[in-house]
Design a protein around this motif. Sequence first.
Motif, mmCIF file in Angstrom:
data_model
loop_
_atom_site.group_PDB
_atom_site.id
_atom_site.type_symbol
_atom_site.label_atom_id
_atom_site.label_comp_id
_atom_site.label_asym_id
_atom_site.label_seq_id
_atom_site.Cartn_x
_atom_site.Cartn_y
_atom_site.Cartn_z
ATOM 1 N N ASP A 64 -31.859 -20.879 1.141
ATOM 2 C CA ASP A 64 -32.144 -19.650 1.888
ATOM 3 C C ASP A 64 -31.064 -18.617 1.598
ATOM 4 O O ASP A 64 -29.894 -18.957 1.417
ATOM 5 N N PHE A 65 -31.458 -17.351 1.572
ATOM 6 C CA PHE A 65 -30.566 -16.225 1.282
ATOM 7 C C PHE A 65 -30.287 -15.473 2.577
ATOM 8 O O PHE A 65 -31.169 -15.295 3.410
ATOM 9 N N ILE A 66 -29.055 -15.030 2.757
ATOM 10 C CA ILE A 66 -28.681 -14.209 3.917
ATOM 11 C C ILE A 66 -27.939 -12.979 3.418
ATOM 12 O O ILE A 66 -27.205 -13.048 2.431
ATOM 13 N N SER A 67 -28.173 -11.855 4.078
ATOM 14 C CA SER A 67 -27.411 -10.640 3.755
ATOM 15 C C SER A 67 -27.374 -9.735 4.984
ATOM 16 O O SER A 67 -28.282 -9.758 5.811
ATOM 17 N N PHE A 68 -26.297 -8.949 5.087
ATOM 18 C CA PHE A 68 -26.176 -7.949 6.140
ATOM 19 C C PHE A 68 -25.030 -7.008 5.816
ATOM 20 O O PHE A 68 -24.156 -7.327 5.013
ATOM 21 N N LEU A 93 -32.564 -18.907 11.291
ATOM 22 C CA LEU A 93 -31.440 -17.971 11.237
ATOM 23 C C LEU A 93 -30.091 -18.676 11.328
ATOM 24 O O LEU A 93 -29.106 -18.207 10.783
ATOM 25 N N CYS A 94 -30.052 -19.783 12.034
ATOM 26 C CA CYS A 94 -28.767 -20.450 12.248
ATOM 27 C C CYS A 94 -28.441 -21.392 11.092
ATOM 28 O O CYS A 94 -29.329 -21.892 10.415
ATOM 29 N N GLY A 95 -27.146 -21.558 10.858
ATOM 30 C CA GLY A 95 -26.724 -22.470 9.812
ATOM 31 C C GLY A 95 -25.334 -22.147 9.296
ATOM 32 O O GLY A 95 -24.624 -21.307 9.826
ATOM 33 N N GLN A 96 -24.970 -22.835 8.237
ATOM 34 C CA GLN A 96 -23.690 -22.609 7.562
ATOM 35 C C GLN A 96 -24.019 -22.020 6.198
ATOM 36 O O GLN A 96 -24.873 -22.535 5.473
ATOM 37 N N TRP A 97 -23.319 -20.925 5.846
ATOM 38 C CA TRP A 97 -23.641 -20.158 4.656
ATOM 39 C C TRP A 97 -22.409 -19.985 3.779
ATOM 40 O O TRP A 97 -21.299 -19.860 4.287
ATOM 41 N N VAL A 98 -22.596 -19.945 2.482
ATOM 42 C CA VAL A 98 -21.542 -19.632 1.522
ATOM 43 C C VAL A 98 -21.777 -18.183 1.109
ATOM 44 O O VAL A 98 -22.830 -17.858 0.552
ATOM 45 N N VAL A 99 -20.820 -17.291 1.427
ATOM 46 C CA VAL A 99 -21.056 -15.862 1.212
ATOM 47 C C VAL A 99 -19.915 -15.198 0.441
ATOM 48 O O VAL A 99 -18.811 -15.725 0.351
ATOM 49 N N SER A 100 -20.229 -14.025 -0.081
ATOM 50 C CA SER A 100 -19.233 -13.161 -0.709
ATOM 51 C C SER A 100 -19.271 -11.818 0.006
ATOM 52 O O SER A 100 -20.279 -11.450 0.615
ATOM 53 N N ILE A 101 -18.158 -11.082 -0.069
ATOM 54 C CA ILE A 101 -18.042 -9.810 0.647
ATOM 55 C C ILE A 101 -17.858 -8.689 -0.367
ATOM 56 O O ILE A 101 -16.989 -8.752 -1.235
ATOM 57 N N HIS A 102 -18.703 -7.673 -0.231
ATOM 58 C CA HIS A 102 -18.708 -6.541 -1.153
ATOM 59 C C HIS A 102 -18.498 -5.242 -0.385
ATOM 60 O O HIS A 102 -18.789 -5.160 0.806
ATOM 61 N N ASN A 154 -10.691 -4.319 10.721
ATOM 62 C CA ASN A 154 -10.350 -4.524 9.315
ATOM 63 C C ASN A 154 -10.212 -3.210 8.557
ATOM 64 O O ASN A 154 -9.364 -3.089 7.698
ATOM 65 N N SER A 155 -11.067 -2.247 8.815
ATOM 66 C CA SER A 155 -10.994 -0.931 8.184
ATOM 67 C C SER A 155 -12.230 -0.150 8.599
ATOM 68 O O SER A 155 -13.061 -0.628 9.359
ATOM 69 N N THR A 156 -12.351 1.035 8.059
ATOM 70 C CA THR A 156 -13.548 1.828 8.337
ATOM 71 C C THR A 156 -14.602 1.617 7.254
ATOM 72 O O THR A 156 -15.644 2.244 7.281
ATOM 73 N N VAL A 157 -14.339 0.729 6.316
ATOM 74 C CA VAL A 157 -15.272 0.434 5.232
ATOM 75 C C VAL A 157 -16.440 -0.394 5.764
ATOM 76 O O VAL A 157 -16.258 -1.266 6.613
ATOM 77 N N THR A 158 -17.636 -0.105 5.261
ATOM 78 C CA THR A 158 -18.787 -0.945 5.566
ATOM 79 C C THR A 158 -18.891 -1.996 4.468
ATOM 80 O O THR A 158 -18.849 -1.680 3.283
ATOM 81 N N TYR A 159 -19.008 -3.242 4.882
ATOM 82 C CA TYR A 159 -19.076 -4.355 3.950
ATOM 83 C C TYR A 159 -20.502 -4.851 3.824
ATOM 84 O O TYR A 159 -21.281 -4.807 4.782
ATOM 85 N N LEU A 160 -20.835 -5.360 2.660
ATOM 86 C CA LEU A 160 -22.101 -6.038 2.424
ATOM 87 C C LEU A 160 -21.764 -7.513 2.241
ATOM 88 O O LEU A 160 -21.024 -7.880 1.321
ATOM 89 N N ILE A 161 -22.290 -8.341 3.132
ATOM 90 C CA ILE A 161 -22.052 -9.778 3.068
ATOM 91 C C ILE A 161 -23.360 -10.417 2.625
ATOM 92 O O ILE A 161 -24.420 -10.149 3.203
ATOM 93 N N LYS A 162 -23.287 -11.250 1.584
ATOM 94 C CA LYS A 162 -24.503 -11.908 1.121
ATOM 95 C C LYS A 162 -24.169 -13.271 0.540
ATOM 96 O O LYS A 162 -23.065 -13.490 0.031
ATOM 97 N N GLY A 163 -25.138 -14.173 0.648
ATOM 98 C CA GLY A 163 -24.917 -15.517 0.137
ATOM 99 C C GLY A 163 -26.088 -16.426 0.436
ATOM 100 O O GLY A 163 -27.206 -15.974 0.659
ATOM 101 N N PHE A 164 -25.812 -17.730 0.470
ATOM 102 C CA PHE A 164 -26.881 -18.714 0.613
ATOM 103 C C PHE A 164 -26.493 -19.811 1.590
ATOM 104 O O PHE A 164 -25.321 -20.041 1.859
ATOM 105 N N ARG A 165 -27.536 -20.485 2.103
ATOM 106 C CA ARG A 165 -27.318 -21.599 3.027
ATOM 107 C C ARG A 165 -26.622 -22.742 2.280
ATOM 108 O O ARG A 165 -27.019 -23.108 1.188
ATOM 109 N N ARG A 166 -25.593 -23.279 2.881
ATOM 110 C CA ARG A 166 -24.803 -24.359 2.280
ATOM 111 C C ARG A 166 -25.707 -25.554 1.956
ATOM 112 O O ARG A 166 -26.528 -25.969 2.765
ATOM 113 N N THR A 167 -25.530 -26.098 0.752
ATOM 114 C CA THR A 167 -26.339 -27.230 0.324
ATOM 115 C C THR A 167 -25.561 -28.534 0.283
ATOM 116 O O THR A 167 -26.146 -29.591 0.272
#
Length: 168
Positions: free
Chosen positions: A137-141, A36-45, A148-161
């Motif tokens: 590895d893929f991560i999402s939540f 579960l632990c690590g450094q990830w490159v993610v995007s926010i939706h 920041n706001s009342t918006v729910t964000y979807l964060i997803k990405g991958f473990r830094r290579t």
Amino acid sequence: MKILKLFALISLFALALTSCETYEDQKVEYSPLFPLCGQWVVSIHDAATGNLIPDGEGYTLYTYNTASNADNIMWVKLSNKNNPFGVLGKVNCSVPNKEFSITKGINTYFTTDNELTITEGKVVLNGFDTPSGGKSDFISFKMKATTNSTVTYLIKGFRRTAWPEDMP
């Protein structure tokens, strides 16, 4: 002179044979939170639409263990060098299920209006095809941070290579 050359050759050969020591493979020690632990490159939706938010790419997500080194709680830190999103909070986690979440936690990045909710957090081993053509590895939540706001964000990405093609 011939004897001296022969002696030097035999000495080099003996040195080569004796200097080749073999060692046991070193054991790699992992955090109790791995993988579960690590450094990830993610995007926010936007979780409602699935659309990428403005400036929603190139974020770095860190997930790491707490000072107590427990296997059921970890830190989540989300930031961007150009536009800090400002999330730093502890979440509950299950290493065997590769899941994490928190309801009404504290976003310690802010001092006021700092409630943090993370749901559907998961890690999928080798679940992402990286831009460099490899697997990671893929991560999402889903996340709701009232600062920041009342918006729910979807964060997803991958473990830094660290491959240049995979860096934001």
